[in-house]
Design a protein around this motif. Sequence first.
Motif, mmCIF file in Angstrom:
data_model
loop_
_atom_site.group_PDB
_atom_site.id
_atom_site.type_symbol
_atom_site.label_atom_id
_atom_site.label_comp_id
_atom_site.label_asym_id
_atom_site.label_seq_id
_atom_site.Cartn_x
_atom_site.Cartn_y
_atom_site.Cartn_z
ATOM 1 N N GLY A 125 32.065 47.192 28.628
ATOM 2 C CA GLY A 125 32.380 48.223 27.643
ATOM 3 C C GLY A 125 33.484 49.182 28.015
ATOM 4 N N TYR A 126 34.392 48.774 28.895
ATOM 5 C CA TYR A 126 35.534 49.611 29.235
ATOM 6 C C TYR A 126 36.721 49.258 28.343
ATOM 7 N N GLU A 127 37.545 50.246 28.065
ATOM 8 C CA GLU A 127 38.754 49.993 27.272
ATOM 9 C C GLU A 127 39.793 49.313 28.162
ATOM 10 N N PHE A 128 40.271 48.155 27.720
ATOM 11 C CA PHE A 128 41.195 47.379 28.540
ATOM 12 C C PHE A 128 42.595 47.974 28.518
ATOM 13 N N GLY A 129 43.053 48.407 27.368
ATOM 14 C CA GLY A 129 44.381 48.984 27.270
ATOM 15 C C GLY A 129 45.467 47.967 27.574
ATOM 16 N N THR A 130 46.513 48.437 28.226
ATOM 17 C CA THR A 130 47.626 47.580 28.635
ATOM 18 C C THR A 130 47.850 47.755 30.130
ATOM 19 N N ALA A 131 48.631 46.849 30.701
ATOM 20 C CA ALA A 131 48.941 46.994 32.123
ATOM 21 C C ALA A 131 49.576 48.354 32.386
ATOM 22 N N GLY A 132 50.453 48.779 31.500
ATOM 23 C CA GLY A 132 51.112 50.064 31.669
ATOM 24 C C GLY A 132 50.149 51.235 31.573
ATOM 25 N N SER A 133 49.242 51.183 30.587
ATOM 26 C CA SER A 133 48.301 52.301 30.433
ATOM 27 C C SER A 133 47.326 52.370 31.598
ATOM 28 N N ARG A 134 46.924 51.218 32.126
ATOM 29 C CA ARG A 134 46.021 51.223 33.274
ATOM 30 C C ARG A 134 46.715 51.794 34.515
ATOM 31 N N LEU A 135 47.988 51.494 34.679
ATOM 32 C CA LEU A 135 48.730 52.061 35.802
ATOM 33 C C LEU A 135 48.938 53.559 35.624
ATOM 34 N N ASP A 136 49.148 53.996 34.393
ATOM 35 C CA ASP A 136 49.258 55.438 34.142
ATOM 36 C C ASP A 136 47.936 56.129 34.457
ATOM 37 N N ASP A 137 46.837 55.480 34.084
ATOM 38 C CA ASP A 137 45.515 56.052 34.393
ATOM 39 C C ASP A 137 45.317 56.167 35.904
ATOM 40 N N LEU A 138 45.759 55.155 36.639
ATOM 41 C CA LEU A 138 45.654 55.213 38.095
ATOM 42 C C LEU A 138 46.476 56.373 38.644
ATOM 43 N N GLY A 139 47.683 56.539 38.116
ATOM 44 C CA GLY A 139 48.526 57.632 38.571
ATOM 45 C C GLY A 139 47.906 58.994 38.316
ATOM 46 N N ALA A 140 47.190 59.128 37.188
ATOM 47 C CA ALA A 140 46.515 60.388 36.891
ATOM 48 C C ALA A 140 45.278 60.577 37.751
ATOM 49 N N ALA A 141 44.638 59.476 38.147
ATOM 50 C CA ALA A 141 43.392 59.564 38.916
ATOM 51 C C ALA A 141 43.620 59.936 40.370
ATOM 52 N N LEU A 142 44.687 59.479 40.971
ATOM 53 C CA LEU A 142 44.878 59.666 42.411
ATOM 54 C C LEU A 142 44.886 61.141 42.830
ATOM 55 N N PRO A 143 45.613 62.031 42.153
ATOM 56 C CA PRO A 143 45.515 63.444 42.567
ATOM 57 C C PRO A 143 44.149 64.059 42.299
ATOM 58 N N ARG A 144 43.443 63.558 41.293
ATOM 59 C CA ARG A 144 42.085 64.054 41.054
ATOM 60 C C ARG A 144 41.144 63.629 42.181
ATOM 61 N N ILE A 145 41.312 62.414 42.685
ATOM 62 C CA ILE A 145 40.517 61.967 43.826
ATOM 63 C C ILE A 145 40.804 62.860 45.031
ATOM 64 N N ASP A 146 42.088 63.109 45.286
ATOM 65 C CA ASP A 146 42.455 63.973 46.410
ATOM 66 C C ASP A 146 41.835 65.358 46.264
ATOM 67 N N ALA A 147 41.904 65.906 45.050
ATOM 68 C CA ALA A 147 41.389 67.260 44.818
ATOM 69 C C ALA A 147 39.885 67.321 45.025
ATOM 70 N N ARG A 148 39.165 66.311 44.549
ATOM 71 C CA ARG A 148 37.704 66.314 44.711
ATOM 72 C C ARG A 148 37.318 66.130 46.178
ATOM 73 N N LEU A 149 38.005 65.273 46.886
ATOM 74 C CA LEU A 149 37.710 65.094 48.302
ATOM 75 C C LEU A 149 37.870 66.411 49.065
ATOM 76 N N ALA A 150 38.808 67.235 48.617
ATOM 77 C CA ALA A 150 39.067 68.503 49.304
ATOM 78 C C ALA A 150 37.999 69.555 49.038
ATOM 79 N N THR A 151 37.145 69.347 48.015
ATOM 80 C CA THR A 151 36.163 70.366 47.651
ATOM 81 C C THR A 151 34.724 69.960 47.937
ATOM 82 N N LEU A 152 34.488 68.716 48.332
ATOM 83 C CA LEU A 152 33.118 68.242 48.519
ATOM 84 C C LEU A 152 32.461 68.895 49.728
ATOM 85 N N ASN A 153 31.160 69.115 49.614
ATOM 86 C CA ASN A 153 30.367 69.709 50.690
ATOM 87 C C ASN A 153 29.152 68.823 50.971
ATOM 88 N N PRO A 154 29.056 68.198 52.150
ATOM 89 C CA PRO A 154 30.000 68.332 53.255
ATOM 90 C C PRO A 154 31.290 67.554 53.017
#
Length: 265
Positions: A125-154
């Motif tokens: 049930g995930y939206e497949f999109g296009t190769a381009g849209s999936r890569l854009d989603d990855l680009g948007a996700a990477l800084p969010r992953i970094d930001a969350r890793l920086a705030t997790l406790n522990p």
Amino acid sequence: MALESRGFPVRIGVQLQPQHAPDYALIRDAVRRAEDLGVDIAFNWDHFYPLYGDRDGAHFECWTMLGAWAEQTSRIEIGALVTCNSYRNPELVADMARTVDHISGGRLILGIGSGWFRRDYDEYGYEFGTAGSRLDDLGAALPRIDARLATLNPAPTRDIPILIGGGGEKKTLRHVAGHADLWHSFADRDTYPRKAQILAAHCADVGRDPATIEHSAAIKHGASPDESARQAAELTELGLSVITVGVCGPDYDLSAVEALCKWRG
């Protein structure tokens, strides 16, 4: 003297593909054997159905398995080759990675990519999109992953290495330049040099030294032990330092892995 490539120690990986193993004990045994042989990294993959063979064959999920590997192993690094960005939101990925990092005592590699296997998307049930849209989603996700890793406790036990898989020249390699510690190229000796040059150009654009990114590739599927060692030598001479062999259930034949560990010394 230990083998090196581009200043990195040569490491041997095995991708224990979680397909066609109807009993999880087969995978558990394969991880044990891989660590005993001396591999440096055990990968699985992030799919919900087999990629080849019986399309409805036995298959297990990626990240719950990594948690089990974290408890089972004591030396090797572990990770997915690679996590599909589409299947979990970035904050959850960061929290899962931090948790497995702690369970393993700091041995997780966070491998991630944009996703491509259409059946996974349709059946779950995930939206497949296009190769381009999936890569854009990855680009948007990477800084969010970094930001969350920086705030997790522990906090994570270390700066969790990020591995990005793919060879797209306009987007994927730009993401690698901006975020990755390791790049898995999915390339061979003929296509790798061009991809490496393009990655270096993206690194120049963001002011990063390309020598800080470890390069990774896989031996061609089905290669004999001798052929695997020959391919590994060629790839390391080109500048790759993580060489991985993929093996499939139910038998998980590690003969090529053993040959690579002996070759590496």
